[in-house]
Design a protein around this motif. Structure first.
Motif, PDB file in Angstrom:
ATOM      1  N   ALA A  66       0.813  -1.214   0.000  1.00 41.53           N
ATOM      2  CA  ALA A  66       0.000   0.000   0.000  1.00 41.53           C
ATOM      3  C   ALA A  66       0.842   1.256   0.000  1.00 41.53           C
ATOM      4  O   ALA A  66       1.945   1.288   0.530  1.00 41.53           O
ATOM      5  N   GLY A  67       0.251   2.281  -0.590  1.00 41.58           N
ATOM      6  CA  GLY A  67       0.741   3.640  -0.487  1.00 41.58           C
ATOM      7  C   GLY A  67      -0.475   4.486  -0.175  1.00 41.58           C
ATOM      8  O   GLY A  67      -1.543   4.263  -0.740  1.00 41.58           O
ATOM      9  N   ALA A  68      -0.329   5.429   0.755  1.00 48.71           N
ATOM     10  CA  ALA A  68      -1.508   6.192   1.155  1.00 48.71           C
ATOM     11  C   ALA A  68      -1.110   7.549   1.708  1.00 48.71           C
ATOM     12  O   ALA A  68       0.005   7.723   2.214  1.00 48.71           O
ATOM     13  N   GLN A  69      -2.040   8.504   1.621  1.00 43.89           N
ATOM     14  CA  GLN A  69      -1.892   9.809   2.265  1.00 43.89           C
ATOM     15  C   GLN A  69      -2.215   9.643   3.750  1.00 43.89           C
ATOM     16  O   GLN A  69      -1.397   9.804   4.597  1.00 43.89           O
ATOM     17  N   PHE A  70      -3.461   9.340   4.025  1.00 39.36           N
ATOM     18  CA  PHE A  70      -3.928   9.020   5.374  1.00 39.36           C
ATOM     19  C   PHE A  70      -5.147   8.142   5.215  1.00 39.36           C
ATOM     20  O   PHE A  70      -6.077   8.491   4.483  1.00 39.36           O
ATOM     21  N   VAL A  71      -5.154   7.028   5.888  1.00 41.14           N
ATOM     22  CA  VAL A  71      -6.273   6.100   5.799  1.00 41.14           C
ATOM     23  C   VAL A  71      -6.554   5.570   7.200  1.00 41.14           C
ATOM     24  O   VAL A  71      -5.643   5.106   7.885  1.00 41.14           O
ATOM     25  N   SER A  72      -7.805   5.630   7.583  1.00 36.55           N
ATOM     26  CA  SER A  72      -8.172   5.086   8.892  1.00 36.55           C
ATOM     27  C   SER A  72      -8.161   3.561   8.842  1.00 36.55           C
ATOM     28  O   SER A  72      -8.216   2.953   7.766  1.00 36.55           O
ATOM     29  N   GLU A  73      -8.108   2.960  10.004  1.00 32.89           N
ATOM     30  CA  GLU A  73      -8.147   1.497  10.095  1.00 32.89           C
ATOM     31  C   GLU A  73      -9.433   0.954   9.482  1.00 32.89           C
ATOM     32  O   GLU A  73      -9.409  -0.046   8.755  1.00 32.89           O
ATOM     33  N   ASP A  74     -10.561   1.609   9.745  1.00 31.35           N
ATOM     34  CA  ASP A  74     -11.846   1.156   9.181  1.00 31.35           C
ATOM     35  C   ASP A  74     -11.842   1.222   7.663  1.00 31.35           C
ATOM     36  O   ASP A  74     -12.357   0.322   6.991  1.00 31.35           O
ATOM     37  N   ASP A  75     -11.253   2.291   7.101  1.00 33.49           N
ATOM     38  CA  ASP A  75     -11.181   2.412   5.647  1.00 33.49           C
ATOM     39  C   ASP A  75     -10.289   1.332   5.049  1.00 33.49           C
ATOM     40  O   ASP A  75     -10.603   0.763   4.002  1.00 33.49           O
ATOM     41  N   LEU A  76      -9.183   1.044   5.702  1.00 34.46           N
ATOM     42  CA  LEU A  76      -8.287   0.011   5.209  1.00 34.46           C
ATOM     43  C   LEU A  76      -8.961  -1.360   5.243  1.00 34.46           C
ATOM     44  O   LEU A  76      -8.871  -2.127   4.284  1.00 34.46           O
ATOM     45  N   ILE A  77      -9.686  -1.651   6.299  1.00 37.66           N
ATOM     46  CA  ILE A  77     -10.415  -2.924   6.389  1.00 37.66           C
ATOM     47  C   ILE A  77     -11.473  -3.006   5.289  1.00 37.66           C
ATOM     48  O   ILE A  77     -11.631  -4.052   4.645  1.00 37.66           O
ATOM     49  N   GLU A  78     -12.166  -1.908   5.038  1.00 35.08           N
ATOM     50  CA  GLU A  78     -13.165  -1.889   3.960  1.00 35.08           C
ATOM     51  C   GLU A  78     -12.508  -2.153   2.609  1.00 35.08           C
ATOM     52  O   GLU A  78     -13.026  -2.925   1.790  1.00 35.08           O
ATOM     53  N   ALA A  79     -11.363  -1.552   2.362  1.00 36.97           N
ATOM     54  CA  ALA A  79     -10.644  -1.772   1.102  1.00 36.97           C
ATOM     55  C   ALA A  79     -10.183  -3.222   0.972  1.00 36.97           C
ATOM     56  O   ALA A  79     -10.283  -3.825  -0.100  1.00 36.97           O
ATOM     57  N   LEU A  80      -9.695  -3.797   2.067  1.00 43.34           N
ATOM     58  CA  LEU A  80      -9.255  -5.193   2.038  1.00 43.34           C
ATOM     59  C   LEU A  80     -10.423  -6.148   1.792  1.00 43.34           C
ATOM     60  O   LEU A  80     -10.280  -7.128   1.053  1.00 43.34           O
ATOM     61  N   GLU A  81     -11.563  -5.857   2.388  1.00 42.43           N
ATOM     62  CA  GLU A  81     -12.745  -6.697   2.154  1.00 42.43           C
ATOM     63  C   GLU A  81     -13.187  -6.617   0.693  1.00 42.43           C
ATOM     64  O   GLU A  81     -13.527  -7.637   0.093  1.00 42.43           O
ATOM     65  N   LEU A  82     -13.175  -5.420   0.120  1.00 46.02           N
ATOM     66  CA  LEU A  82     -13.522  -5.262  -1.300  1.00 46.02           C
ATOM     67  C   LEU A  82     -12.530  -6.032  -2.163  1.00 46.02           C
ATOM     68  O   LEU A  82     -12.923  -6.750  -3.095  1.00 46.02           O
ATOM     69  N   ALA A  83     -11.255  -5.908  -1.852  1.00 44.89           N
ATOM     70  CA  ALA A  83     -10.231  -6.620  -2.617  1.00 44.89           C
ATOM     71  C   ALA A  83     -10.448  -8.128  -2.548  1.00 44.89           C
ATOM     72  O   ALA A  83     -10.372  -8.821  -3.568  1.00 44.89           O
ATOM     73  N   HIS A  84     -10.752  -8.642  -1.361  1.00 49.75           N
ATOM     74  CA  HIS A  84     -10.928 -10.092  -1.215  1.00 49.75           C
ATOM     75  C   HIS A  84     -12.157 -10.582  -1.974  1.00 49.75           C
ATOM     76  O   HIS A  84     -12.146 -11.684  -2.536  1.00 49.75           O
ATOM     77  N   GLN A  85     -13.202  -9.778  -2.030  1.00 45.99           N
ATOM     78  CA  GLN A  85     -14.378 -10.153  -2.837  1.00 45.99           C
ATOM     79  C   GLN A  85     -13.983 -10.311  -4.300  1.00 45.99           C
ATOM     80  O   GLN A  85     -14.403 -11.261  -4.971  1.00 45.99           O
ATOM     81  N   GLU A  86     -13.178  -9.385  -4.808  1.00 45.72           N
ATOM     82  CA  GLU A  86     -12.733  -9.457  -6.205  1.00 45.72           C
ATOM     83  C   GLU A  86     -11.797 -10.636  -6.428  1.00 45.72           C
ATOM     84  O   GLU A  86     -11.866 -11.307  -7.457  1.00 45.72           O
ATOM     85  N   ILE A  87     -10.935 -10.900  -5.472  1.00 50.50           N
ATOM     86  CA  ILE A  87     -10.017 -12.041  -5.573  1.00 50.50           C
ATOM     87  C   ILE A  87     -10.796 -13.349  -5.662  1.00 50.50           C
ATOM     88  O   ILE A  87     -10.460 -14.229  -6.466  1.00 50.50           O
ATOM     89  N   LYS A  88     -11.831 -13.498  -4.868  1.00 49.87           N
ATOM     90  CA  LYS A  88     -12.655 -14.711  -4.916  1.00 49.87           C
ATOM     91  C   LYS A  88     -13.256 -14.906  -6.303  1.00 49.87           C
ATOM     92  O   LYS A  88     -13.309 -16.033  -6.812  1.00 49.87           O
ATOM     93  N   LYS A  89     -13.696 -13.827  -6.944  1.00 50.22           N
ATOM     94  CA  LYS A  89     -14.235 -13.917  -8.310  1.00 50.22           C
ATOM     95  C   LYS A  89     -13.157 -14.402  -9.282  1.00 50.22           C
ATOM     96  O   LYS A  89     -13.419 -15.249 -10.150  1.00 50.22           O
ATOM     97  N   GLN A  90     -11.947 -13.871  -9.145  1.00 45.40           N
ATOM     98  CA  GLN A  90     -10.856 -14.262 -10.025  1.00 45.40           C
ATOM     99  C   GLN A  90     -10.500 -15.737  -9.843  1.00 45.40           C
ATOM    100  O   GLN A  90     -10.243 -16.440 -10.821  1.00 45.40           O
ATOM    101  N   VAL A  91     -10.487 -16.196  -8.607  1.00 51.24           N
ATOM    102  CA  VAL A  91     -10.199 -17.603  -8.321  1.00 51.24           C
ATOM    103  C   VAL A  91     -11.265 -18.498  -8.960  1.00 51.24           C
ATOM    104  O   VAL A  91     -10.942 -19.510  -9.598  1.00 51.24           O
ATOM    105  N   ASP A  92     -12.524 -18.125  -8.827  1.00 48.80           N
ATOM    106  CA  ASP A  92     -13.613 -18.904  -9.425  1.00 48.80           C
ATOM    107  C   ASP A  92     -13.463 -18.998 -10.942  1.00 48.80           C
ATOM    108  O   ASP A  92     -13.663 -20.067 -11.525  1.00 48.80           O
TER     109      ASP A  92
END
Length: 103
Positions: A66-92
């Motif tokens: 990651a590279g970021a200006q400022f990101v809260s922990e909640d925002d980072l968790i939200e981004a990781l959850e979105l990323a994992h949803q997309e990763i699951k689609k790619q695996v399928d």
């Protein structure tokens, strides 16, 4: 190209029949003006306050860069959850393609 390289390598290993604890998926997540963007363009990445590359399997995240200006922990968790949803689609998709190819 980094995300495409990871996906290409994963697909090649899935089709090869070699021992591999994959497939894996990989995605870039950006946030521009408060909006999450999956696989942003170069222009969007330059405008983003978060540039996150995540790879993983259907079950877990394996790598985060990651590279970021400022990101809260909640925002980072939200981004990781979105990323994992997309990763699951790619695996399928990779598993379905391998099945179609007889692997």
């Amino acid at each position: 190209t980094d995300v495409l390289a990871m996906l290409g390598a994963s697909m090649a290993l899935v089709l090869s029949g070699l021992p591999f604890e994959g497939p894996i998926g990989a995605v870039r997540i950006g946030r521009v003006a408060g909006q999450w963007i999956v696989n942003p363009t170069y222009t969007e990445t330059n405008e983003a306050d978060l540039d996150l590359v995540v790879s993983g399997t259907a079950d877990s995240i394996l790598m985060v860069e990651a590279g970021a200006q400022f990101v809260s922990e909640d925002d980072l968790i939200e981004a990781l959850e979105l990323a994992h949803q997309e990763i699951k689609k790619q695996v399928d998709v990779q598993l379905a393609f391998a099945q179609t190819c007889g692997k």
